[in-house]
Design an enzyme around this catalytic site. Structure first.
Site, mmCIF file in Angstrom:
data_model
loop_
_atom_site.group_PDB
_atom_site.id
_atom_site.type_symbol
_atom_site.label_atom_id
_atom_site.label_comp_id
_atom_site.label_asym_id
_atom_site.label_seq_id
_atom_site.Cartn_x
_atom_site.Cartn_y
_atom_site.Cartn_z
ATOM 1 N N HIS A 1 16.485 -7.346 0.157
ATOM 2 C CA HIS A 1 16.087 -6.001 -0.252
ATOM 3 C C HIS A 1 14.592 -5.960 -0.475
ATOM 4 C CE1 HIS A 1 16.313 -2.037 -2.066
ATOM 5 N NE2 HIS A 1 15.408 -2.474 -2.929
ATOM 6 N N ASP B 1 25.189 4.643 -9.913
ATOM 7 C CA ASP B 1 23.754 4.525 -9.646
ATOM 8 C C ASP B 1 23.219 5.796 -9.008
ATOM 9 O OD1 ASP B 1 21.147 3.132 -9.254
ATOM 10 O OD2 ASP B 1 21.683 3.450 -7.165
ATOM 11 N N ARG C 1 17.412 10.069 -13.664
ATOM 12 C CA ARG C 1 16.150 9.437 -14.084
ATOM 13 C C ARG C 1 14.963 10.099 -13.405
ATOM 14 N NH1 ARG C 1 17.235 3.910 -11.929
ATOM 15 N NH2 ARG C 1 15.056 3.549 -12.444
ATOM 16 N N SER D 1 19.782 -0.989 -10.921
ATOM 17 C CA SER D 1 20.010 -0.065 -9.821
ATOM 18 C C SER D 1 19.981 -0.810 -8.478
ATOM 19 C CB SER D 1 18.929 1.022 -9.869
ATOM 20 O OG SER D 1 18.899 1.778 -8.694
ATOM 21 N N LYS E 1 23.512 -2.206 -5.999
ATOM 22 C CA LYS E 1 23.748 -1.803 -4.606
ATOM 23 C C LYS E 1 23.948 -3.013 -3.691
ATOM 24 C CE LYS E 1 20.256 1.132 -4.926
ATOM 25 N NZ LYS E 1 19.630 2.289 -5.536
HETATM 26 N N1 URA Z 1 14.939 1.754 -6.099
HETATM 27 C C1 URA Z 1 16.204 1.835 -6.534
HETATM 28 O O1 URA Z 1 17.126 1.662 -5.745
HETATM 29 N N2 URA Z 1 16.450 2.093 -7.821
HETATM 30 C C2 URA Z 1 15.473 2.298 -8.705
HETATM 31 O O2 URA Z 1 15.762 2.521 -9.873
HETATM 32 C C3 URA Z 1 14.148 2.240 -8.255
HETATM 33 C C4 URA Z 1 13.910 1.960 -6.944
#
Ligand code: URA
Ligand code: CA
Length: 433
Positions: free
Chosen positions: A82, A161, A168, A183, A187
């Site tokens: 990622h 999320d 947020r 977060s 994923k």
């Molecule tokens: N990328 C994400 O997937 N989540 C976040 O909170 C910030 C950046």
């Protein structure tokens, strides 16, 4: 349990138990806890933080809020990567076949998304015929056979999320390390990764503007991964200028092919080797990072990485000849315009985010979910930070299927800044294991 009690606890800086976190995330997902209470909680977390146990519990509660991809049909240790964003980041296109070429399975789920350029899937779709609509069985079979496949996002992954990130965004609570880390990690874990490699970017084009924040985010994510049984490593890399030379979908595919032939831009090649070494090591292809790197370097030069790319592309319906003659197969832009220097000097700065916006104005990215991408559009830099420029030199070439207006040309020129002095920036600041 009552949400107000949990908000109060966090407001006073106390730690939440695993059960409390699980209850809260479940309730928020199924809408028994309203947005206004969750936003108060996000703000309390923003100010008071979370300890390691809370961060892991929050991550796993979000993983369990939706579907989890089962990759058990795929042999070997599945390693995912990622990147925390950036401009013209072509690494996935290079890493997927490169890491597969040393025998580590890369089972990649990717999205389209909004941004300066498309997502990995948009980029790959600039190869005629390439498609990502694969059934679960086809996907597993391809990874078992070729060690690499890319599939479009499907299923209801981490709904908690999705809701929390949107909340947020409008309550000024995005920039909280426990919230960002959980977060991102939720994923990756929900997508089935056994091991995770993170590329945390820092600099003007990135989310984390300074190195200390980037290091803290990276260390937090590595701890979360390790605590929930997913081996995790991270690289902290520079995003003060765009990575590589190309920004744009088809243009980045061409750049990835060059890199897989061992002829890519120096910075892109170096970052791919750093991230690829961690992936190969975690995937069991080498007993040290150094050994992993040697294997990857060899495959960039002996044709094996390029061969893995061709097999990957043709297995998903794409024209593998793209690897040998990209200029004849990738989409061509109707308009091209060079940006020339108006004075001499050294490139001291290339503002990554502004060049990303220029690429988007040329048609390379989506401004809204329904915008059409121009797969041929974007820009190629001929100069990077530290290079010497003479007046009249071509600094960048712009491509689009729309006529290219002077506004975009001057935006690019203004954001390749020339000074008397400049030096090449570091690319990799740290490696976290
Ligand atoms: N990328 C994400 O997937 N989540 C976040 O909170 C910030 C950046
Ligand atoms: Ca690039």
């Amino acid at each position: 349990m009552r949400m107000i009690d949990l908000i109060e606890k966090k407001q006073h800086g106390e730690r939440l138990t695993d059960e409390e976190i699980k209850w809260m995330i479940t309730g928020y997902t199924n809408e028994t806890i309203p947005d206004y209470q969750m936003s108060a909680m996000a703000m309390a977390i923003y100010f008071k933080g979370m300890n390691d146990d809370e961060r892991s519990a929050l991550t796993m509660a979000m993983v369990e809020s939706g579907d989890q991809i089962d990759l058990s049909e795929i042999e070997g240790i599945k390693v995912d990567k990622h990147s925390t964003g950036g401009v013209g980041d072509t690494t996935t296109l290079v890493l997927a076949p490169l890491v597969a070429s040393v025998g580590v399975p890369v089972a990649k789920m990717s999205g389209r998304g909004l941004g300066h350029t498309g997502g990995t899937i948009d980029k790959l779709e600039s190869i005629p015929g390439f498609h990502v609509e694969l059934s679960q069985d086809e996907f597993s079979d391809l990874v078992n056979r070729n060690k690499v496949a890319v599939v479009g996002q499907s299923g209801n992954l981490t709904p908690a999320d999705k809701k929390l990130y949107a909340l947020r965004d409008v309550t000024s609570t995005v920039e909280s390390i426990p919230l960002i880390a959980s977060s991102i990690m939720s994923k990756k874990i929900a997508a089935g990764a056994d091991a995770i490699v993170l590329d945390v970017k820092t600099g003007a084009g990135a989310f984390m503007k300074n190195q200390d924040q980037a290091r803290e985010l990276a260390e937090t994510m590595v701890k979360i991964g390790d605590s929930v049984g997913r081996k995790t490593m991270a690289v902290i890399s520079d995003m003060s200028q765009p990575l590589g030379n190309a920004i744009g979908n088809g243009l980045e595919v061409k750049e990835a092919i060059d890199t897989l032939k061992g002829q890519g831009p120096k910075d892109l090649t170096e970052l791919c080797l750093a991230l690829g070494s961690q992936m190969a090591y975690l995937g069991g292809a080498a007993s040290s990072l150094e050994e992993a790197r040697l294997k990857l370097e060899a495959n960039l030069h002996n044709g094996k990485a390029l061969e893995a790319f061709k097999t990957f592309v043709s297995s998903q319906g794409g024209e593998a000849a793209v690897a040998d003659e990209p200029e004849n197969i990738l989409p061509k832009a109707a308009h091209q315009q060079d940006v020339k220097a108006e004075k001499s000097g050294k490139v001291s700065e290339i503002t990554a985010d502004q060049l990303g916006i220029a690429a988007m104005m040329l048609g390379a990215g989506r401004e809204t979910k329904d915008s059409q991408i121009d797969l041929a559009a974007g820009l190629v830099l001929h100069k990077k930070v530290g290079d010497t420029v003479e007046s009249g030199d071509i600094m960048a070439s712009l491509y689009s299927n729309k006529p290219i207006n002077e506004e975009i040309v001057s935006k690019v020129r203004q954001n390749i800044i020339l000074s008397d002095q400049a030096k090449e920036p570091a690319l990799i600041y740290d490696v976290i294991q």
